[in-house]
Design an enzyme around this catalytic site. Structure first.
Site, short mmCIF file in Angstrom:
data_model
loop_
_atom_site.label_atom_id
_atom_site.label_comp_id
_atom_site.label_asym_id
_atom_site.label_seq_id
_atom_site.Cartn_x
_atom_site.Cartn_y
_atom_site.Cartn_z
N SER A 192 -33.78 -21.65 -12.01
CA SER A 192 -33.06 -21.76 -13.15
C SER A 192 -32.63 -23.19 -13.62
O SER A 192 -31.87 -23.43 -14.55
CB SER A 192 -31.48 -20.61 -13.23
OG SER A 192 -31.17 -21.30 -12.60
N ASN A 215 -23.06 -16.39 -5.03
CA ASN A 215 -22.83 -15.07 -5.91
C ASN A 215 -21.75 -15.15 -6.77
O ASN A 215 -21.57 -15.26 -8.07
CB ASN A 215 -23.28 -14.09 -5.32
CG ASN A 215 -24.42 -13.95 -5.16
OD1 ASN A 215 -25.24 -14.50 -5.35
ND2 ASN A 215 -24.84 -12.67 -3.73
N THR A 271 -18.46 -3.62 -56.21
CA THR A 271 -19.32 -2.81 -55.08
C THR A 271 -20.45 -2.03 -55.56
O THR A 271 -20.97 -2.63 -57.08
CB THR A 271 -18.17 -1.35 -55.40
OG1 THR A 271 -18.34 -1.06 -56.65
CG2 THR A 271 -16.98 -1.99 -55.08
N HIS A 272 -21.35 -1.64 -54.81
CA HIS A 272 -22.72 -1.53 -55.16
C HIS A 272 -23.45 -2.90 -55.70
O HIS A 272 -24.50 -2.73 -56.72
CB HIS A 272 -23.04 -0.27 -56.08
CG HIS A 272 -22.25 0.84 -55.32
ND1 HIS A 272 -22.04 1.54 -54.62
CD2 HIS A 272 -20.97 1.94 -55.79
CE1 HIS A 272 -21.76 2.89 -54.20
NE2 HIS A 272 -20.14 2.29 -54.89
N SER A 305 -38.20 -28.61 -52.36
CA SER A 305 -38.84 -28.23 -51.42
C SER A 305 -40.68 -29.21 -51.62
O SER A 305 -40.07 -30.25 -52.66
CB SER A 305 -39.56 -27.34 -52.88
OG SER A 305 -41.17 -27.45 -52.82
N LYS A 349 -36.75 -27.62 -57.26
CA LYS A 349 -36.17 -27.37 -56.60
C LYS A 349 -34.47 -27.75 -55.68
O LYS A 349 -34.79 -28.35 -55.21
CB LYS A 349 -36.72 -26.56 -55.10
CG LYS A 349 -38.17 -25.43 -55.40
CD LYS A 349 -37.62 -24.07 -56.03
CE LYS A 349 -37.63 -23.43 -55.01
NZ LYS A 349 -36.99 -21.96 -55.43
N ASN A 385 -32.56 -25.73 -52.92
CA ASN A 385 -31.86 -24.87 -52.28
C ASN A 385 -30.70 -24.56 -51.56
O ASN A 385 -31.27 -25.42 -50.63
CB ASN A 385 -33.59 -24.58 -51.36
CG ASN A 385 -35.01 -23.93 -51.89
OD1 ASN A 385 -35.24 -23.63 -52.72
ND2 ASN A 385 -36.02 -24.61 -51.98
N GLU A 435 -28.92 -19.91 -46.35
CA GLU A 435 -30.17 -19.22 -45.46
C GLU A 435 -30.01 -19.05 -44.17
O GLU A 435 -30.52 -17.65 -43.12
CB GLU A 435 -31.51 -18.72 -46.06
CG GLU A 435 -31.80 -19.25 -47.71
CD GLU A 435 -33.23 -19.56 -48.28
OE1 GLU A 435 -33.32 -18.50 -49.29
OE2 GLU A 435 -33.30 -20.44 -47.99
N TYR A 475 -24.40 -8.10 -6.45
CA TYR A 475 -25.33 -8.92 -7.05
C TYR A 475 -26.63 -8.81 -7.57
O TYR A 475 -27.27 -8.26 -6.16
CB TYR A 475 -25.42 -10.41 -6.62
CG TYR A 475 -25.75 -11.53 -7.33
CD1 TYR A 475 -25.81 -12.29 -8.11
CD2 TYR A 475 -27.59 -12.30 -6.88
CE1 TYR A 475 -26.84 -12.95 -9.37
CE2 TYR A 475 -27.33 -12.86 -7.60
CZ TYR A 475 -27.73 -13.60 -8.54
OH TYR A 475 -28.53 -14.60 -9.47
N LYS A 485 -27.22 -16.54 -18.67
CA LYS A 485 -27.20 -17.96 -19.03
C LYS A 485 -27.56 -18.06 -20.50
O LYS A 485 -26.67 -18.81 -21.51
CB LYS A 485 -27.21 -18.77 -18.20
CG LYS A 485 -26.08 -18.43 -17.06
CD LYS A 485 -25.62 -19.45 -15.68
CE LYS A 485 -27.43 -18.88 -14.99
NZ LYS A 485 -26.11 -17.34 -14.41
#
Ligand code: ARG
Length: 458
Positions: free
Chosen positions: A23, A110, A155-156, A277, A283, A285, A290, A317, A325
């Site tokens: 690790s 541990n 709304t919607h 782009s 473009k 963007n 995003e 453990y 992690k």
């Protein structure tokens, strides 16, 4: 590299298994916390008579040197030593000899890894609190800049009722405020020391875990050593809190992405926060928005991975826990950058007031105001709703706004409608007439702004 646990083994570890179980490639990020915990542990052993003062100073000095080496990039990490804990301990022994062999007295990886992880997460959490505040401050400043600006409320995704832009920005401030509170709450459970639980059972040696807890800035010390080494709840809880932050930011990102399309055209995004782009020269963007929207998925994935890893783990453990992690680091790194970028975006965005004003003329957003007007004249709301529905149908057929219908036309739907109806119709009147608690009424929005100015101290 001789393993600290090699005494019981005749064979060398299989190379593939060594690579599979290591690790250190990722938990080296815990080096500062490991050194801090090691130093506090040595000092405690000194106070308890398990190390002499000279031994404690030698360990302290050795650990400090290791810290400097890691920081300057001069430290060599060895996969054969599995993790950051054994790498640091082995380096200490190489540096100061036999005294270094005493550091692991009444300590296990541990309880150590649980301790390091909590220390790391605590710092990350505190940094996130600051970042959230900065993002809230950016939203509040934007709201202040456009205090009068009316936008369509949806709304919607359909035009619903007019609201103040400041009111919508403050809605995000509320979300982030709850996120802030959740992190503060998580911190209480996170900031408890597991150090001194040893492998799982505690120890027969006369140690003082309460004092290491104090030294390391924890608010308390574990109550049960088995729980202490197996509890990762605060990590899971923290990552959940990060998910919710990411969810909130994804909502803002999505809304602003829509608002920046030519179909809405409410926003002008700062070029410095956009990309182009490779094929379409025209473009501009909003890739950063995003990605804020997308990274939410990734952080939720981190949480799902963690929950699934911890499901069914028997006490105490297990090596499974090592898997906490990367998910924690990734969730923290991801959300940290999302909050920072979102704050910048908020600061630099410009609202196109004329386009927004034009949009506010569409969708008969004052229909509810007309129904409320009839309620004021004694009409039961359901009936008022029905009447106004018919008014809207007629107006829509004519391509007219409600305020564009003359009084005679309106009275055909209800004789209770009088000249004063024109103080109710139209978006500006709607805003002026709101009065309820927490609404888009200018006075209510002003009150919310003041509350946040005060809380944010600016
Ligand atoms: N690298 C391990 C982890 O992150 C440290 C603890 C290992 N303990 C053990 N007994 N193998 O969980």
């Amino acid at each position: 590299m001789k393993k600290p646990w090699s005494g019981r083994f005749e064979k060398d570890t299989n190379e593939m298994v060594e690579q599979f179980t290591e690790s250190v490639s990722f938990d080296k990020r815990l080096y500062k916390q490991d050194i801090r915990a090691g130093t506090a542990h040595a000092e405690m052993l000194g106070r308890c008579g398990l190390l002499t003062d000279e031994e404690v100073s030698e360990i302290r000095r050795g650990l400090l040197e290791i810290e400097k080496e890691i920081e300057s990039g001069d430290f060599e990490f060895h996969v054969a030593l599995e993790d950051i804990h054994m790498n640091i301990e082995a380096a200490l022994i190489r540096k100061i000899g036999d005294v270094g062999r005493k550091l692991h007295t009444a300590r296990s990886r541990n309880d150590l890894v649980a301790c390091d992880t909590r220390l790391w997460a605590r710092d990350a959490l505190d940094e996130l609190l600051d970042l959230l505040r900065a993002c809230q401050a950016a939203l509040v400043s934007k709201a202040e800049e456009h205090k009068e600006l009316i936008v369509p409320g949806f709304t919607h995704l359909q035009h619903a009722q007019p609201v103040l832009l400041a009111h919508t920005l403050l809605a995000y401030v509320e979300m982030l405020g709850r996120d802030y509170g959740r992190l503060e709450d998580c911190r209480k459970r996170l900031n408890v020391s597991p150090l001194g639980a040893c492998a799982l059972a505690g120890t027969s040696l006369p140690i003082d875990p309460q004092s290491t807890a104090r030294e390391l800035g924890f608010d308390g010390c574990f109550s049960n050593s088995i729980d202490a080494v197996s509890d990762r709840d605060p990590v899971l809880e923290f990552v959940f809190d990060l998910c919710l932050i990411a969810v909130h930011l994804s909502r803002l990102a999505e809304e602003w992405l829509m608002w920046s399309t030519p179909e809405f055209d409410f926003l002008d995004l700062d070029e410095a926060f956009c990309t182009g782009s490779s094929i379409m020269p025209q473009k501009k963007n909003a890739d950063a928005l995003e990605l804020i929207r997308a990274k939410c998925g990734r952080v939720c994935g981190d949480l799902m991975g963690l929950l699934t890893t911890f499901k069914s783990q028997p006490l105490a453990y297990n090596r499974d826990m090592q898997e906490d992690k990367e998910a924690l680091f990734d969730a923290v790194d991801t959300v940290r950058s999302c909050v920072a970028v979102a704050a910048k975006f908020v600061q630099t965005v410009a609202f196109k007031e004329d386009h927004i004003a034009r949009a506010c003329e569409m969708g008969h957003m004052d229909a509810t105001a007309l129904a409320d007007y009839l309620v004021g004249k004694g009409v039961p709301f359901r009936e008022a709703h029905e009447i106004v529905g018919r008014v809207v149908r007629a107006a829509a057929a004519d391509g007219a706004k409600l305020e564009g219908l003359d009084l005679e036309r309106l009275r055909a739907f209800s004789a209770l409608i009088a000249e004063d109806v024109y103080q109710v119709l139209g978006t500006r009147n709607c805003i002026e007439n709101y009065r309820s608690h927490g609404s888009s009424a200018p006075a209510e929005v002003q009150r919310q702004l003041e509350v946040w100015h005060e809380r944010l101290g600016h």
